[in-house]
Write a protein that holds these residues in place. Sequence first.
Motif, PDB file in Angstrom:
ATOM      1  N   ALA A   1       0.831  -1.206   0.000  1.00  7.86           N
ATOM      2  CA  ALA A   1       0.000   0.000   0.000  1.00  7.86           C
ATOM      3  C   ALA A   1       0.865   1.255   0.000  1.00  7.86           C
ATOM      4  O   ALA A   1       0.565   2.225  -0.717  1.00  7.86           O
ATOM      5  N   ARG A   2       1.941   1.273   0.784  1.00 10.74           N
ATOM      6  CA  ARG A   2       2.826   2.445   0.808  1.00 10.74           C
ATOM      7  C   ARG A   2       3.468   2.666  -0.553  1.00 10.74           C
ATOM      8  O   ARG A   2       3.530   3.805  -1.042  1.00 10.74           O
ATOM      9  N   ARG A   3       3.972   1.589  -1.156  1.00 16.69           N
ATOM     10  CA  ARG A   3       4.635   1.746  -2.456  1.00 16.69           C
ATOM     11  C   ARG A   3       3.663   2.260  -3.514  1.00 16.69           C
ATOM     12  O   ARG A   3       4.004   3.129  -4.315  1.00 16.69           O
ATOM     13  N   ARG A   4       2.452   1.713  -3.519  1.00 15.69           N
ATOM     14  CA  ARG A   4       1.465   2.175  -4.496  1.00 15.69           C
ATOM     15  C   ARG A   4       1.081   3.626  -4.246  1.00 15.69           C
ATOM     16  O   ARG A   4       0.914   4.406  -5.183  1.00 15.69           O
ATOM     17  N   ALA A   5       0.931   3.994  -2.982  1.00 17.74           N
ATOM     18  CA  ALA A   5       0.580   5.376  -2.661  1.00 17.74           C
ATOM     19  C   ALA A   5       1.689   6.334  -3.068  1.00 17.74           C
ATOM     20  O   ALA A   5       1.419   7.436  -3.567  1.00 17.74           O
TER      21      ALA A   5
ATOM     22  N   GLY B   1      -0.254   7.757  -5.743  1.00 21.81           N
ATOM     23  CA  GLY B   1      -1.166   8.490  -4.887  1.00 21.81           C
ATOM     24  C   GLY B   1      -2.261   7.581  -4.352  1.00 21.81           C
ATOM     25  O   GLY B   1      -2.491   6.490  -4.873  1.00 21.81           O
ATOM     26  N   LEU B   2      -2.953   8.045  -3.325  1.00 18.90           N
ATOM     27  CA  LEU B   2      -4.012   7.233  -2.719  1.00 18.90           C
ATOM     28  C   LEU B   2      -5.124   6.911  -3.708  1.00 18.90           C
ATOM     29  O   LEU B   2      -5.717   5.835  -3.664  1.00 18.90           O
ATOM     30  N   ALA B   3      -5.409   7.848  -4.598  1.00 22.41           N
ATOM     31  CA  ALA B   3      -6.491   7.639  -5.562  1.00 22.41           C
ATOM     32  C   ALA B   3      -6.052   6.773  -6.737  1.00 22.41           C
ATOM     33  O   ALA B   3      -6.886   6.401  -7.570  1.00 22.41           O
ATOM     34  N   GLY B   4      -4.774   6.435  -6.790  1.00 19.88           N
ATOM     35  CA  GLY B   4      -4.244   5.731  -7.957  1.00 19.88           C
ATOM     36  C   GLY B   4      -4.348   4.222  -7.911  1.00 19.88           C
ATOM     37  O   GLY B   4      -3.875   3.542  -8.822  1.00 19.88           O
ATOM     38  N   PHE B   5      -4.948   3.688  -6.858  1.00 20.82           N
ATOM     39  CA  PHE B   5      -5.111   2.232  -6.784  1.00 20.82           C
ATOM     40  C   PHE B   5      -6.310   1.907  -5.900  1.00 20.82           C
ATOM     41  O   PHE B   5      -6.743   2.731  -5.096  1.00 20.82           O
ATOM     42  N   THR B   6      -6.836   0.716  -6.068  1.00 20.79           N
ATOM     43  CA  THR B   6      -7.990   0.280  -5.290  1.00 20.79           C
ATOM     44  C   THR B   6      -7.577  -0.808  -4.302  1.00 20.79           C
ATOM     45  O   THR B   6      -6.507  -1.410  -4.431  1.00 20.79           O
TER      46      THR B   6
ATOM     47  N   LYS C   1      -8.086   1.642   3.250  1.00 23.59           N
ATOM     48  CA  LYS C   1      -6.865   1.762   2.461  1.00 23.59           C
ATOM     49  C   LYS C   1      -5.889   2.724   3.131  1.00 23.59           C
ATOM     50  O   LYS C   1      -4.671   2.482   3.148  1.00 23.59           O
ATOM     51  N   GLU C   2      -6.427   3.795   3.706  1.00 27.84           N
ATOM     52  CA  GLU C   2      -5.575   4.766   4.387  1.00 27.84           C
ATOM     53  C   GLU C   2      -4.839   4.134   5.563  1.00 27.84           C
ATOM     54  O   GLU C   2      -3.645   4.382   5.769  1.00 27.84           O
ATOM     55  N   ASP C   3      -5.557   3.314   6.327  1.00 26.13           N
ATOM     56  CA  ASP C   3      -4.914   2.664   7.471  1.00 26.13           C
ATOM     57  C   ASP C   3      -3.855   1.670   7.017  1.00 26.13           C
ATOM     58  O   ASP C   3      -2.836   1.478   7.704  1.00 26.13           O
ATOM     59  N   ALA C   4      -4.074   1.018   5.876  1.00 24.90           N
ATOM     60  CA  ALA C   4      -3.057   0.101   5.348  1.00 24.90           C
ATOM     61  C   ALA C   4      -1.786   0.865   5.003  1.00 24.90           C
ATOM     62  O   ALA C   4      -0.671   0.422   5.317  1.00 24.90           O
TER      63      ALA C   4
END
Length: 202
Positions: A19-23, A27-32, A54-57
């Motif tokens: 989740a951190r790498r994807r964010a 960005g947070l909106a860039g993945f589900t 997702k934010e908590d992950a």
Amino acid sequence: MNLRARKMARTSRDLAAAARRRALDAGLAGFTIEELCEQVGISRRTFFNYFASKEDAVLGISARRDTAHLDEDFAAGGDPHSKHLSPDLLEALTRLALERWRMDDPEPDPERVREVMAVIDQEPRLFKRVLEHMSSDEKRDVALVERREGLPAGDLRASAAVQILMSVMRASAFEFFTTDNADDIETVVGRRVDAMRAVLHG
């Protein structure tokens, strides 16, 4: 830890890291959540066994955190019938905070913390989520102190004790993760608790 617990801890770490790498990348909106689950190899339903959102992950704030036994041990250490606060209240709060720390993060990783801080810088709305968790934790601990010490709800001594300890823990975490410190977290916290005690007692 038994085999099941180790597997669950590994899955939690893998989810948070992915989740951190994807964010950081999109960005947070860039993945589900579904895409994250597919990457790690779990179902969406399983995801919510580990993280509430997702934010908590991304922040690594686990939904599985259960410190009830630590809280009960802390609450049982006081004398609610005494007219005075326990002389070891702040020390007991410190022990509780460190035990929770070790439960949440048995192998502290400075690189992981740097990634979390980078994501927060990139996604400021995550800071609001951090503050929400901090506020929730503070309210829980104030209630614990009130119960341990037999204080009425709203007694400012309970909130003062918790807020003092929270300040010590924040400063200690900053020193532990962002400097060239070579000491373990217990030593870092211990130094600050000693300084706090000297200020409070002269």
